[in-house]
Design an enzyme around this catalytic site. Structure first.
Site, short mmCIF file in Angstrom:
data_model
loop_
_atom_site.label_atom_id
_atom_site.label_comp_id
_atom_site.label_asym_id
_atom_site.label_seq_id
_atom_site.Cartn_x
_atom_site.Cartn_y
_atom_site.Cartn_z
N GLY A 192 0.81 -1.17 0.08
CA GLY A 192 0.01 0.03 -0.01
C GLY A 192 0.86 1.38 0.08
NE ARG A 244 -0.90 -4.79 -0.01
CZ ARG A 244 -1.96 -3.71 -0.07
NH1 ARG A 244 -2.91 -3.80 -0.88
NH2 ARG A 244 -1.91 -2.91 1.10
CG ASP A 257 5.98 -6.49 8.95
OD1 ASP A 257 7.10 -6.19 8.95
OD2 ASP A 257 5.44 -6.81 9.79
CB THR A 273 2.59 0.88 5.91
OG1 THR A 273 1.42 0.42 6.36
CG2 THR A 273 3.58 0.16 7.08
CG ASP A 330 -1.92 -0.20 8.43
OD1 ASP A 330 -2.57 1.25 7.91
OD2 ASP A 330 -2.41 -1.17 7.82
CG ASP A 334 1.23 -2.58 10.02
OD1 ASP A 334 2.28 -2.05 9.43
OD2 ASP A 334 0.57 -3.39 9.24
NE ARG A 379 -5.06 -5.44 5.48
CZ ARG A 379 -4.96 -5.58 4.08
NH1 ARG A 379 -5.90 -5.86 3.37
NH2 ARG A 379 -3.75 -4.95 3.80
#
Ligand code: F6P
Length: 322
Positions: free
Chosen positions: A13, A74, A105, A127, A129, A131, A173
């Site tokens: 993303g 992706r 990741d 990203t 996120d 995350d 997510r």
């Protein structure tokens, strides 16, 4: 000795600030006497040989732009031992001595696999996120959060006028960081994240009832994408409280827009460090932020780390937004 050739790609993303990182990689490489190639559309572009030569001006006027000038993807094809082997072969054919991979990741797993196939890679976390376990910060997080805050502030205006409740879904997510920080910044009555299980009556309805008794008439509930179900949640809240409730999914609007100062600066520093690592002959490294400083780790070790959610901050949020 021949000139070192490095390449740069963005994968997964997109995130605001990726352009600033690309710019830093290209400029650091070029001013250190390297040849720099841009790979379009992530690992797909590497597989297909979709590369171009970069010069100092290739990255002009992009530091303030969202998205990624290299495009991103992706790549299911790359995601197999055969795909990785083919990508490594292409990199060798193009004379590439090292690749900087900007992404999350999943992209780092690709970088690790390419390194094992003989193509030295260095990752940069990009990203919205936030995350990535190994890094306190990922490029794009600050911009996305500020976008979400701006959107929720707008929702608040109309919710206040109508004495309604707004259930807002923000991205993330597997990670509640965007929801947590946005929720604090907008004074959400409740924040729902994938890391903390919740009970609708106790954690949402009761808090709203208590707040209403103290005089509050409008409510904001921030929900992470990983919890989801905001339409259902809005209906359940309305049925239990009698307060008119609307659901809003902010979605991809959070992924665009001009990067904030923080994202531009962190991306620039990370891009510089990634190229410095390749210049020093290092490989299979990921550039990370730890204790507020930019440093680097082995990718395999970084991938094995487990994320910790900031429970303390979550508790503070619940204590003060009532
Ligand atoms: O990883 C970033 C992210 O924006 C997540 O928050 C979200 O779940 C996902 O990407 C959406 O992916 P796509 O753009 O493929 O729909």
């Amino acid at each position: 000795m021949s000139k070192k050739t490095i390449a740069v790609l963005t994968s997964g993303g997109d995130a605001p600030g990726m352009n600033a990182a690309i710019r830093a990689v290209a400029r650091t490489g070029l001013t250190s006497g390297m040849r720099v190639l841009g790979i379009r559309q992530g690992y797909n572009g590497l597989l297909e040989g979709d590369l171009f030569e970069m010069d100092l001006r290739s990255v002009s006027d992009i530091i303030h732009r969202g998205g990624t000038m290299l495009y991103t993807a992706r790549s299911p094809k790359f995601n197999s031992p055969e795909g990785v082997r083919q990508a490594a072969e292409m990199a060798r054919k193009m004379g590439i001595d090292g690749i900087v991979v900007i992404g999350g990741d999943g992209s780092f797993r690709g970088a690790r696999d390419l390194t094992s196939e003989g193509i030295p890679c260095v990752g940069i976390p990009g990203t919205i996120d936030n995350d990535i376990a190994s890094s306190e910060y990922t490029i794009g997080f600050d911009t996305a959060m500020n976008t979400a805050i701006d959107m929720v502030d707008r929702l608040r205006d109309t919710m206040e006028s109508h004495s309604r409740c707004s259930v807002v879904e923000v991205m993330g997510r597997r990670c509640g960081d965007l929801a947590l920080q946005t929720g604090i910044a907008v004074g959400a009555t409740t924040i729902l994240v994938p890391e903390v299980p919740f009970d609708l009556d106790k954690d949402v309805v009761e808090r709203m009832r208590f707040t209403k008794k103290t005089g509050k008439k409008h409510f904001i509930i921030v929900v992470a994408e990983g919890v989801g179900g905001v339409d259902r949640l809005a209906k359940d809240i309305e049925a239990r409280t009698g307060i008119e409730t609307r659901a809003t999914v902010l979605g991809h609007v959070q992924r665009g827009g001009s990067p904030t100062r923080r994202d531009r600066v962190v991306a620039s520093e990370m891009g510089y460090r990634a190229v410095t690592l390749l210049a020093e002959g290092k490989q299979n490294r990921v550039v990370v932020m730890r204790d507020g400083k930019i440093t680097d780790l082995d990718i395999t070790e970084a991938l094995a780390m487990e994320r910790t959610f900031n429970k303390k901050l979550y508790e503070i949020a619940l204590k003060i937004s009532i």
